[in-house]
Write a protein that holds these residues in place. Structure first.
Motif, PDB file in Angstrom:
ATOM      1  N   HIS A 171       0.804  -1.162  -0.079  1.00  0.00           N
ATOM      2  CA  HIS A 171       0.078  -0.138   0.129  1.00  0.00           C
ATOM      3  C   HIS A 171       0.793   1.273   0.060  1.00  0.00           C
ATOM      4  N   LEU A 172       1.848   1.344   1.020  1.00  0.00           N
ATOM      5  CA  LEU A 172       2.627   2.376   0.879  1.00  0.00           C
ATOM      6  C   LEU A 172       3.574   2.683  -0.387  1.00  0.00           C
ATOM      7  N   MET A 173       4.319   1.616  -0.723  1.00  0.00           N
ATOM      8  CA  MET A 173       5.141   1.821  -1.982  1.00  0.00           C
ATOM      9  C   MET A 173       4.199   1.827  -3.646  1.00  0.00           C
ATOM     10  N   LEU A 174       3.381   1.091  -3.395  1.00  0.00           N
ATOM     11  CA  LEU A 174       2.700   1.256  -4.747  1.00  0.00           C
ATOM     12  C   LEU A 174       1.893   2.382  -5.072  1.00  0.00           C
ATOM     13  N   ALA A 175       1.245   3.058  -3.626  1.00  0.00           N
ATOM     14  CA  ALA A 175       0.572   4.182  -3.674  1.00  0.00           C
ATOM     15  C   ALA A 175       1.349   5.516  -3.975  1.00  0.00           C
ATOM     16  N   ALA A 176       2.645   5.222  -3.303  1.00  0.00           N
ATOM     17  CA  ALA A 176       3.480   6.469  -3.653  1.00  0.00           C
ATOM     18  C   ALA A 176       3.971   6.660  -4.975  1.00  0.00           C
ATOM     19  N   VAL A 177       4.502   5.288  -5.831  1.00  0.00           N
ATOM     20  CA  VAL A 177       5.070   5.615  -7.048  1.00  0.00           C
ATOM     21  C   VAL A 177       3.927   6.006  -7.786  1.00  0.00           C
ATOM     22  N   THR A 178       2.729   5.278  -7.597  1.00  0.00           N
ATOM     23  CA  THR A 178       1.592   5.651  -8.642  1.00  0.00           C
ATOM     24  C   THR A 178       1.266   7.186  -8.649  1.00  0.00           C
ATOM     25  N   ARG A 179       0.967   7.734  -7.378  1.00  0.00           N
ATOM     26  CA  ARG A 179       0.759   9.079  -7.545  1.00  0.00           C
ATOM     27  C   ARG A 179       1.679   9.870  -8.033  1.00  0.00           C
ATOM     28  N   TYR A 180       2.925   9.748  -7.739  1.00  0.00           N
ATOM     29  CA  TYR A 180       3.913  10.345  -8.509  1.00  0.00           C
ATOM     30  C   TYR A 180       3.921  10.286 -10.250  1.00  0.00           C
ATOM     31  N   VAL A 182       1.391   9.188 -12.105  1.00  0.00           N
ATOM     32  CA  VAL A 182       0.011   9.792 -12.811  1.00  0.00           C
ATOM     33  C   VAL A 182      -0.173  11.320 -12.358  1.00  0.00           C
ATOM     34  N   GLY A 183       0.938  11.901 -11.343  1.00  0.00           N
ATOM     35  CA  GLY A 183       0.929  13.360 -11.257  1.00  0.00           C
ATOM     36  C   GLY A 183      -0.035  13.780 -10.145  1.00  0.00           C
ATOM     37  N   LEU A 184      -0.477  13.246  -9.339  1.00  0.00           N
ATOM     38  CA  LEU A 184      -1.425  13.139  -8.201  1.00  0.00           C
ATOM     39  C   LEU A 184      -0.858  13.897  -7.109  1.00  0.00           C
ATOM     40  N   VAL A 185       0.610  14.149  -7.001  1.00  0.00           N
ATOM     41  CA  VAL A 185       1.348  14.748  -6.044  1.00  0.00           C
ATOM     42  C   VAL A 185       1.745  15.977  -6.505  1.00  0.00           C
ATOM     43  N   TYR A 186       1.533  17.017  -5.454  1.00  0.00           N
ATOM     44  CA  TYR A 186       2.385  18.410  -5.974  1.00  0.00           C
ATOM     45  C   TYR A 186       3.929  18.396  -5.982  1.00  0.00           C
ATOM     46  N   THR A 187       4.599  18.570  -6.738  1.00  0.00           N
ATOM     47  CA  THR A 187       5.970  18.277  -6.754  1.00  0.00           C
ATOM     48  C   THR A 187       6.745  19.512  -7.054  1.00  0.00           C
ATOM     49  N   SER A 190      10.122  20.101  -5.219  1.00  0.00           N
ATOM     50  CA  SER A 190      10.175  18.789  -4.571  1.00  0.00           C
ATOM     51  C   SER A 190      11.195  17.727  -5.532  1.00  0.00           C
ATOM     52  N   ASP A 191      11.718  16.842  -5.051  1.00  0.00           N
ATOM     53  CA  ASP A 191      12.464  15.745  -5.877  1.00  0.00           C
ATOM     54  C   ASP A 191      11.834  14.149  -5.554  1.00  0.00           C
ATOM     55  N   PRO A 192      10.788  13.976  -6.597  1.00  0.00           N
ATOM     56  CA  PRO A 192      10.074  12.835  -6.528  1.00  0.00           C
ATOM     57  C   PRO A 192      11.118  11.518  -6.193  1.00  0.00           C
ATOM     58  N   GLU A 193      11.873  11.353  -6.665  1.00  0.00           N
ATOM     59  CA  GLU A 193      13.058  10.253  -6.610  1.00  0.00           C
ATOM     60  C   GLU A 193      13.643  10.292  -5.317  1.00  0.00           C
ATOM     61  N   ARG A 194      14.015  11.471  -4.595  1.00  0.00           N
ATOM     62  CA  ARG A 194      14.514  11.502  -3.269  1.00  0.00           C
ATOM     63  C   ARG A 194      13.460  11.330  -2.274  1.00  0.00           C
ATOM     64  N   GLU A 195      12.192  11.645  -2.564  1.00  0.00           N
ATOM     65  CA  GLU A 195      11.324  11.146  -1.568  1.00  0.00           C
ATOM     66  C   GLU A 195      11.041   9.481  -1.714  1.00  0.00           C
ATOM     67  N   LEU A 196      10.830   8.945  -2.634  1.00  0.00           N
ATOM     68  CA  LEU A 196      10.627   7.693  -3.051  1.00  0.00           C
ATOM     69  C   LEU A 196      11.793   6.907  -2.284  1.00  0.00           C
ATOM     70  N   LEU A 197      13.024   7.243  -2.293  1.00  0.00           N
ATOM     71  CA  LEU A 197      14.368   6.716  -1.680  1.00  0.00           C
ATOM     72  C   LEU A 197      14.050   6.922  -0.321  1.00  0.00           C
ATOM     73  N   PHE A 198      13.539   7.818   0.224  1.00  0.00           N
ATOM     74  CA  PHE A 198      13.261   8.216   1.587  1.00  0.00           C
ATOM     75  C   PHE A 198      12.443   7.059   2.319  1.00  0.00           C
ATOM     76  N   LEU A 199      11.218   7.101   1.701  1.00  0.00           N
ATOM     77  CA  LEU A 199       9.984   5.854   1.830  1.00  0.00           C
ATOM     78  C   LEU A 199      10.673   4.547   1.907  1.00  0.00           C
ATOM     79  N   ARG A 200      11.622   4.277   0.849  1.00  0.00           N
ATOM     80  CA  ARG A 200      12.037   2.763   0.640  1.00  0.00           C
ATOM     81  C   ARG A 200      12.989   2.437   1.856  1.00  0.00           C
ATOM     82  N   ASP A 201      13.820   3.678   2.324  1.00  0.00           N
ATOM     83  CA  ASP A 201      14.463   3.407   3.589  1.00  0.00           C
ATOM     84  C   ASP A 201      14.061   3.369   4.639  1.00  0.00           C
TER      85      ASP A 201
END
Length: 217
Positions: A171-180, A182-187, A190-201
């Motif tokens: 739920h956390l990972m798939l929702a996050a990468v999907t929202r980025y 599809v463009g459902l996140v205000y970016t 911001s750096d989507p790649e960095r934020e996704l790496l942060f969530l993974r870590d």
């Protein structure tokens, strides 16, 4: 010429492949609700009657396209997964697969978002959803192997139940990468790649004992 079952089967498989590929690309570009069966037929370069011959209605086609897209991706990922690693290493590969989806397969993420909306709005019967559920079952079985290995080699924290851990990560990972994707996140800024790496870590730190944690790029 006489009937050639082998050639006929090859032609049928090739036609279905064309339909699935065309369906995937057009569904991923537009919301599924906006696409008609005639649109898929036109994109595949065949008659709409041929599409209906293989997929009797749009929900069956949409489910088949989803299974085709995900099975193709999972097969490629399985071929890349190192063998003989620890559960922590397998878990790291599992998490990194979501980053790979965002980096290299955003079309799958877009399609999956549209698929989820379509399935809910159309209330597709479970009988028609069965091929998709079987594919999900395969993914659950893969995670089970990681979890069971983690219990055996103690490189994963498994005090959380397997079902809850799987649901949390998915739920956390798939929702996050999907929202980025599809463009459902205000970016803005911001750096989507960095934020996704942060969530993974964060998930790595939560489920991997500290003495097994490693910094990855």
């Amino acid at each position: 010429m006489g009937f050639n079952p082998e050639k006929d089967a090859e032609q049928k498989a090739a036609t279905i492949q064309k339909i699935l590929e065309a369906g995937f690309h057009i569904f991923a570009e537009r919301t599924i609700e906006q696409v008609k069966m005639t649109d898929v037929a036109d994109a595949a370069g065949i008659g709409v009657a041929t599409v209906y011959r293989h997929f009797t209605n749009k929900p069956r086609l949409v489910v088949a396209v989803s299974v085709w897209a995900w099975e193709r991706y999972l097969k490629s990922q399985n071929a890349q997964q190192p063998e003989g690693g620890t559960a922590a290493e397998d878990f790291a590969f599992f998490l990194d697969s979501f980053l790979d989806l965002y980096r290299n397969h955003r079309d799958i993420l877009r399609f999956n978002q549209f698929f989820n909306v379509y399935v809910q709005s159309e209330e597709i019967p479970m009988e028609q959803m069965e091929p998709y559920m079987l594919m999900i079952r395969h993914l659950i079985d893969q995670f089970h192997k990681i979890y069971a290995k983690g219990q055996a080699d103690a490189t994963l924290c498994t005090e959380m139940s397997e079902q809850e851990m799987f649901a949390t990560v998915i739920h956390l990972m798939l929702a996050a990468v999907t929202r980025y994707a599809v463009g459902l996140v205000y970016t803005d800024g911001s750096d989507p790649e960095r934020e996704l790496l942060f969530l993974r870590d964060m998930l790595t730190d939560r489920f991997t004992p500290r003495n097994n944690s490693q910094n990855r790029t």
